[in-house]
Design a protein around this motif. Structure first.
Motif, short mmCIF file in Angstrom:
data_model
loop_
_atom_site.label_atom_id
_atom_site.label_comp_id
_atom_site.label_asym_id
_atom_site.label_seq_id
_atom_site.Cartn_x
_atom_site.Cartn_y
_atom_site.Cartn_z
N PRO A 1 -22.24 -8.79 11.26
CA PRO A 1 -22.99 -7.87 11.98
C PRO A 1 -22.64 -7.24 13.29
O PRO A 1 -22.05 -8.09 13.93
CB PRO A 1 -24.44 -8.06 12.08
N GLY A 2 -22.62 -6.01 13.65
CA GLY A 2 -22.30 -5.50 14.93
C GLY A 2 -23.54 -5.12 15.81
O GLY A 2 -24.59 -5.75 15.23
N GLU A 3 -23.50 -4.30 16.77
CA GLU A 3 -24.75 -4.29 17.78
C GLU A 3 -25.82 -3.58 17.00
O GLU A 3 -26.98 -3.94 16.84
CB GLU A 3 -24.24 -3.74 18.88
N THR A 4 -25.34 -2.44 16.35
CA THR A 4 -26.63 -1.62 15.50
C THR A 4 -27.21 -2.52 14.37
O THR A 4 -28.40 -2.46 14.36
CB THR A 4 -25.69 -0.45 14.77
N GLU A 5 -26.22 -3.17 13.71
CA GLU A 5 -26.82 -4.30 12.59
C GLU A 5 -27.75 -4.98 13.30
O GLU A 5 -28.98 -5.43 12.65
CB GLU A 5 -25.86 -4.60 11.92
N ASP A 6 -27.48 -5.77 14.33
CA ASP A 6 -28.22 -6.59 14.77
C ASP A 6 -29.38 -6.18 15.67
O ASP A 6 -30.57 -6.79 15.35
CB ASP A 6 -27.33 -7.29 16.21
N ILE B 1 -23.81 -6.95 2.11
CA ILE B 1 -24.08 -8.47 2.88
C ILE B 1 -22.88 -8.55 3.77
O ILE B 1 -21.79 -8.13 3.45
CB ILE B 1 -24.33 -9.80 1.85
N ASN B 2 -22.61 -9.69 4.62
CA ASN B 2 -21.68 -9.94 5.34
C ASN B 2 -21.10 -11.52 5.04
O ASN B 2 -22.17 -12.55 4.75
CB ASN B 2 -21.92 -9.92 6.92
N VAL B 3 -20.02 -11.90 5.46
CA VAL B 3 -19.66 -13.19 5.61
C VAL B 3 -20.47 -14.13 6.44
O VAL B 3 -21.10 -15.06 6.18
CB VAL B 3 -18.04 -13.55 5.63
N1 URA Z 1 -18.98 -4.45 9.70
C1 URA Z 1 -19.24 -5.21 9.12
O1 URA Z 1 -18.36 -6.11 8.56
N2 URA Z 1 -20.61 -5.55 8.90
C2 URA Z 1 -21.72 -4.92 9.34
O2 URA Z 1 -22.79 -5.43 8.72
C3 URA Z 1 -21.31 -3.78 10.12
C4 URA Z 1 -20.02 -3.58 10.52
#
Ligand code: URA
Length: 175
Positions: A18-23, A55-57
């Motif tokens: 996640p980046g800032e917005t996702e956080d 999803i993300n790693v």
């Molecule tokens: N980049 C990612 O890899 N994951 C995210 O959730 C947002 C940006």
């Protein structure tokens, strides 16, 4: 940040972290990269919210949006594996090099230009078709790669139609 989209789906997309917005929002891929991904897919008739789970790693935002460290990825890997096990997707889209290298750990050196657009299968995840895509943040940084990304997404869409509804995919109306 756990995910975004539909857990009862055939398509799982895996990004980096996640980046800032996702956080701030607690949802995966809701910042600029996610919006670009949504738009590119929507133009091809694919709704990322309804038709996939993203999803993300790595589940927590790395400070200053740096690349996740190997130990951070390995700490999150059991959660990633469990997500794959629970969702039981038919297709997994790997968004960018981080997703590829942590899913296919035997791959040490590779070039995304060669990998992007490639389908493959993985002995650890039988019955799942994997595809490698450029990360949408990379397309934001280098828009010259956008046509390639769209081409890869079209290949994914025809594979997806085949899996979700093989009869419609093969009829002229379904193309
Ligand atoms: N980049 C990612 O890899 N994951 C995210 O959730 C947002 C940006």
């Amino acid at each position: 940040v756990i995910d975004r989209g539909n857990p009862n789906t055939q398509v799982l997309m895996i990004g980096e972290a996640p980046g800032e917005t996702e956080d701030l929002q607690g949802k995966a891929f809701v910042g600029r990269a996610g919006q670009l991904l949504d738009e590119l897919m929507r133009n091809l008739g694919f709704d990322t919210i309804q038709d996939s789970l993203i999803i993300n790693v790595v589940k927590c935002r790395p400070p200053e949006n740096r690349q996740p460290k190997p130990e951070e990825a390995s700490q999150c890997l059991p959660f990633l594996r469990k997500q794959i096990e629970l969702v039981k997707p038919k297709i997994i889209l790997l968004l960018g090099a981080t997703a590829l290298k942590h899913i296919v750990t035997s791959k040490k050196e590779f070039s995304m230009s060669e990998e992007a657009g490639r389908f493959f299968e993985h002995a650890e995840y039988p019955g799942i078709k994997f595809m490698v895509l450029f990360h949408p943040a990379y397309i934001l940084r280098d828009p010259r790669k956008k046509p390639d990304m769209i081409e890869h997404l079209k290949q994914f869409i025809s594979e997806w139609k085949e899996i979700v509804n093989p009869v419609i995919a093969r009829s002229p109306e379904g193309t």
